[in-house]
Design a protein around this motif. Structure first.
Motif, PDB file in Angstrom:
ATOM      1  N   LEU A 120     -49.828   1.260  79.150  1.00  0.00           N
ATOM      2  CA  LEU A 120     -50.959   1.657  79.992  1.00  0.00           C
ATOM      3  C   LEU A 120     -52.038   2.244  79.104  1.00  0.00           C
ATOM      4  O   LEU A 120     -53.214   1.974  79.162  1.00  0.00           O
ATOM      5  CB  LEU A 120     -50.497   3.010  80.848  1.00  0.00           C
ATOM      6  CG  LEU A 120     -50.066   2.597  82.224  1.00  0.00           C
ATOM      7  CD1 LEU A 120     -49.533   4.156  82.877  1.00  0.00           C
ATOM      8  CD2 LEU A 120     -50.912   1.898  83.061  1.00  0.00           C
ATOM      9  N   SER A 123     -53.970  -0.777  77.849  1.00  0.00           N
ATOM     10  CA  SER A 123     -55.008  -1.331  78.830  1.00  0.00           C
ATOM     11  C   SER A 123     -56.008  -0.252  78.777  1.00  0.00           C
ATOM     12  O   SER A 123     -57.174  -0.843  79.100  1.00  0.00           O
ATOM     13  CB  SER A 123     -54.244  -1.497  80.193  1.00  0.00           C
ATOM     14  OG  SER A 123     -52.781  -1.708  80.011  1.00  0.00           O
ATOM     15  N   LEU A 124     -55.794   1.029  78.863  1.00  0.00           N
ATOM     16  CA  LEU A 124     -57.247   1.767  79.109  1.00  0.00           C
ATOM     17  C   LEU A 124     -58.061   1.832  78.107  1.00  0.00           C
ATOM     18  O   LEU A 124     -59.137   1.805  78.243  1.00  0.00           O
ATOM     19  CB  LEU A 124     -56.364   3.315  79.299  1.00  0.00           C
ATOM     20  CG  LEU A 124     -56.010   3.848  80.571  1.00  0.00           C
ATOM     21  CD1 LEU A 124     -55.600   5.437  80.660  1.00  0.00           C
ATOM     22  CD2 LEU A 124     -57.451   3.848  81.453  1.00  0.00           C
ATOM     23  N   LEU A 127     -59.743  -1.078  78.473  1.00  0.00           N
ATOM     24  CA  LEU A 127     -60.874  -1.082  79.490  1.00  0.00           C
ATOM     25  C   LEU A 127     -62.074  -0.153  78.985  1.00  0.00           C
ATOM     26  O   LEU A 127     -63.557  -0.312  79.425  1.00  0.00           O
ATOM     27  CB  LEU A 127     -60.398  -0.731  80.807  1.00  0.00           C
ATOM     28  CG  LEU A 127     -59.564  -1.621  81.407  1.00  0.00           C
ATOM     29  CD1 LEU A 127     -58.784  -0.982  82.491  1.00  0.00           C
ATOM     30  CD2 LEU A 127     -60.344  -2.778  81.754  1.00  0.00           C
ATOM     31  N   LEU A 128     -61.896   0.875  78.413  1.00  0.00           N
ATOM     32  CA  LEU A 128     -62.936   1.859  77.840  1.00  0.00           C
ATOM     33  C   LEU A 128     -63.579   1.447  76.700  1.00  0.00           C
ATOM     34  O   LEU A 128     -64.813   1.759  76.802  1.00  0.00           O
ATOM     35  CB  LEU A 128     -62.026   3.098  77.369  1.00  0.00           C
ATOM     36  CG  LEU A 128     -61.390   4.070  78.753  1.00  0.00           C
ATOM     37  CD1 LEU A 128     -60.876   5.126  78.227  1.00  0.00           C
ATOM     38  CD2 LEU A 128     -62.553   4.301  79.650  1.00  0.00           C
TER      39      LEU A 128
END
Lengths: 137, 504
Positions: A120, A123-124, A127-128
């Motif tokens: 996670l 992935s975060l 994305l950020l």
């Protein structure tokens, strides 16, 4: 055959959920233990770890192969294709690390937690970090 | 389970080694053999002869090409080297990678065309060690998984020792199992860096198959076009459709090349792209002896003036990392001594894997009173993999000498012999008792390897005699390696026989 599969799959979930709390086993656990004949709790804990290591670890590595792209791109000013390629190569190290980590944690549940949390996180991060700077093609 | 790090690592080492152990063993044996890929090929194509190449080999090959293929779009000359004795000219009607090629092998002394027997040679071992002869059935993924298991086994193996240094200097010869365990530890410690580099680079070589996700997401055409984005190459040629006669006397060009690549025998391959076109060019490829990277260094040369037009740019970091690991894996740079060292490291690693499998079984058989089905399976798989592979390799060499040269699909037949021999050994181990199976198979393997050079001498003694008179060390070394393998098998046979008689 089917019953074996059900036993294993249920046992995997169950052992990962309960392997941390030996001292205060709940009645659900006792009932389930008798019902499923789970005298070999060890096997289920190990199966759970192996799945976490092999499949979860691969997932974590894939997530890292994405997350490292913007990092290499921004921190080292690397071209996008190179960043993608290098990130993918580095992801193997995360896979190896994840496998070892899964077998070092105290319980299978903790191993699963760490695998999911790190995936996670990766992935975060991806994305950020991606929209902040356009990837240089 | 207890959160004891060392115990966990022991468990991990035991089972990550066991699950893929036999596949890993197979891969490492055939991979170790492919360090001597060209040398084995040389033995397997005895028609090529042992004569030293002629002085004017490039010029005369160019003459041959202009006679045979004046309208081809590409000519190529693959020159013999220190390791390979094959001189080959190739031409094709297009520069596409998949274009149909015509290829003729020439005698490097007289330049008369020769037809060597149709065989994959040592290249079979190279292909087998990563595809496992399952090219269309996911063989590469299987090999990749094996490499990952090997990495885990190496890493966890380090932590199985409580006293790393004391264990390294411990050797207990009184009991066989203890001796094997100690030798396993020693071989393990010695080969840690070797095994790590080899397994990790194996994963990096097929990176775009094993970890395609990020590439598939970031590029339009996915991993198929990745090379175009990250690799450097010579600029493409555009034919001008104007007739021009190229220089076919290579001496002058060779001097120009020597100013850039000063070492002797620097050129491994010469290609003429669009030979009779005004915009054509010559591309020269360097012998990969001076660089760790497996990127072939190339020069583009104007075929009308003999000047160097373009040099291929060095790779950027990302691709370079893979290139260097790939280069380390293939070790094409290795000089003869380094190559033999790498070969012995490979042998030590195969011993490591085989001894690991044997220790797993015998440790359990010592403790357990009642045998489990798993023990029997591991026992039989051990014999049929270790002995089966050794005998199958001998079978492959026999097939190379015994199958008639005119047979159609000869090279495939050779590979089938390899596989069928292995299957026969596997069936044989099921029939015999364990002690007998080990003994008899060792005897068969020993006799098989010892008779190979004899068979070679009987079929045509000129091959060996010519190699002897031309001081062709490669041919002689391959034969003596066979003899040594045979002797080692027989020594083990004698040892096992004495031991079993002693136990009785």
């Amino acid at each position: 055959m089917q019953s074996v599969i059900i036993r294993v799959s249920v046992g995997v979930c169950f052992s990962s959920a309960n392997s941390g709390s030996h001292t205060q086993t709940s009645w659900v656990y006792k009932e389930f233990y008798i019902f499923m004949n789970l005298h070999n709790h060890y096997i289920f804990s190990m199966t759970s770890r192996v799945i976490a290591a092999v499949i979860g670890g691969y997932g974590c590595a894939v997530a890292s192969s994405f997350a490292l792209v913007p990092w290499l791109n921004i921190a080292f000013d690397m071209q996008k294709p190179d960043a993608v390629y290098l990130a993918t190569m580095l992801s193997y190290l995360f896979y190896l690390g994840a496998i070892i980590w899964c077998f070092c944690q105290k319980t299978a549940l903790l191993a699963w937690r760490d695998i999911i949390m790190s995936s996670l996180f990766f992935s975060l991060f991806y994305l950020l970090a991606t929209p902040t700077k356009e990837l240089v093609a | 389970m207890k959160p004891d790090f060392r115990k966990t690592m022991i468990w991990l080492h035991t089972y990550s080694g066991l699950v893929f152990g036999w596949v890993i063993f197979t891969i490492w044996v055939t991979g170790t053999l492919s360090y001597y890929n060209d040398e084995i090929s040389q033995w397997m194509r005895p028609e090529l002869g042992s004569q030293p190449p002629a002085q004017q080999v490039v010029n005369r090959s160019l003459q041959e090409l202009s006679l045979r293929a004046s309208d081809a779009k590409q000519w190529r000359i693959s020159l013999p080297s220190d390791r390979s004795n094959r001189l080959r000219i190739t031409w094709s009607d297009s520069l596409e990678r998949r274009a149909k090629r015509h290829s003729v092998t020439l005698n490097s002394q007289t330049l008369a065309p020769i037809e060597p027997r149709e065989t994959q040679g040592g290249n079979f071992f190279r292909a087998f060690h990563y595809t496992l002869e399952l090219r269309n059935y996911g063989g590469r993924y299987f090999a990749g998984a094996a490499a990952m298991f090997m990495l885990v086994a190496i890493f966890s193996g380090i932590f199985t020792h409580r006293r790393f240094f004391r264990d390294f200097f411990t050797l207990r010869f009184k009991k066989t199992l203890k001796a094997v365990t100690d030798l396993h530890a020693i071989a393990g410690v010695i080969t840690i860096p070797f095994c790590f580099i080899l397994s990790f680079s194996a994963l990096l070589i097929y990176i775009s198959s094993y970890m395609p996700w990020s590439m598939e997401y970031h590029f339009d055409n996915g991993r198929r076009d990745i090379d175009k984005h990250i690799s450097t190459r010579l600029s493409p040629v555009k034919p001008a459709n104007e007739l021009a006669i190229p220089i076919t006397n290579f001496d002058h060009i060779e001097k120009t090349i020597q100013t850039v690549w000063p070492e002797k025998g620097a050129i491994s391959r010469i290609s003429y792209q669009y030979p009779y076109d005004a915009n054509g060019r010559i591309v020269v490829t360097r012998q990969p002896l001076l660089s760790l990277s497996n990127k072939s260094e190339q020069l583009a040369i104007n075929p009308h003036t003999g000047q160097i037009i373009e040099e291929i740019k060095p790779e950027r970091v990302a691709r370079m990392v893979r290139r260097v690991f790939y280069g380390l894996h293939e070790a094409r740079f290795a000089s003869p001594i380094l190559r033999s060292l790498l070969f012995f490291m490979g042998l030590a690693s195969t011993f490591l894997i085989a001894s690991g499998l044997i220790i797993w079984l015998n440790k359990r058989l010592e403790k357990v009173k009642k045998r489990h089905l798993g023990h029997t399976i591991v026992e039989r798989l051990n014999i049929s993999t270790i002995m089966g592979l050794i005998i199958a390799i001998a079978g492959y060499f026999y097939a190379n000498r015994l199958i008639p040269i005119t047979t159609t699909d000869r090279s495939e037949l050779e590979i089938n012999v390899f596989l069928i021999t292995w299957l026969c050994v596997a069936i044989y181990t099921l029939v015999r008792s364990v002690k007998r199976a080990w003994q008899e198979l060792l005897l068969i393997a020993g006799a098989g390897y010892l008779l190979l050079p004899v068979l070679d001498f009987i079929i045509n003694k000129q091959w060996l005699l010519q190699a002897w008179s031309n001081r062709n060390l490669i041919y002689i070394s391959v034969e003596s390696a066979m003899l040594i393998t045979g002797m080692i098998c027989l020594v083990f046979y004698g040892w096992l026989k004495r031991r079993n008689n002693h136990v009785k």
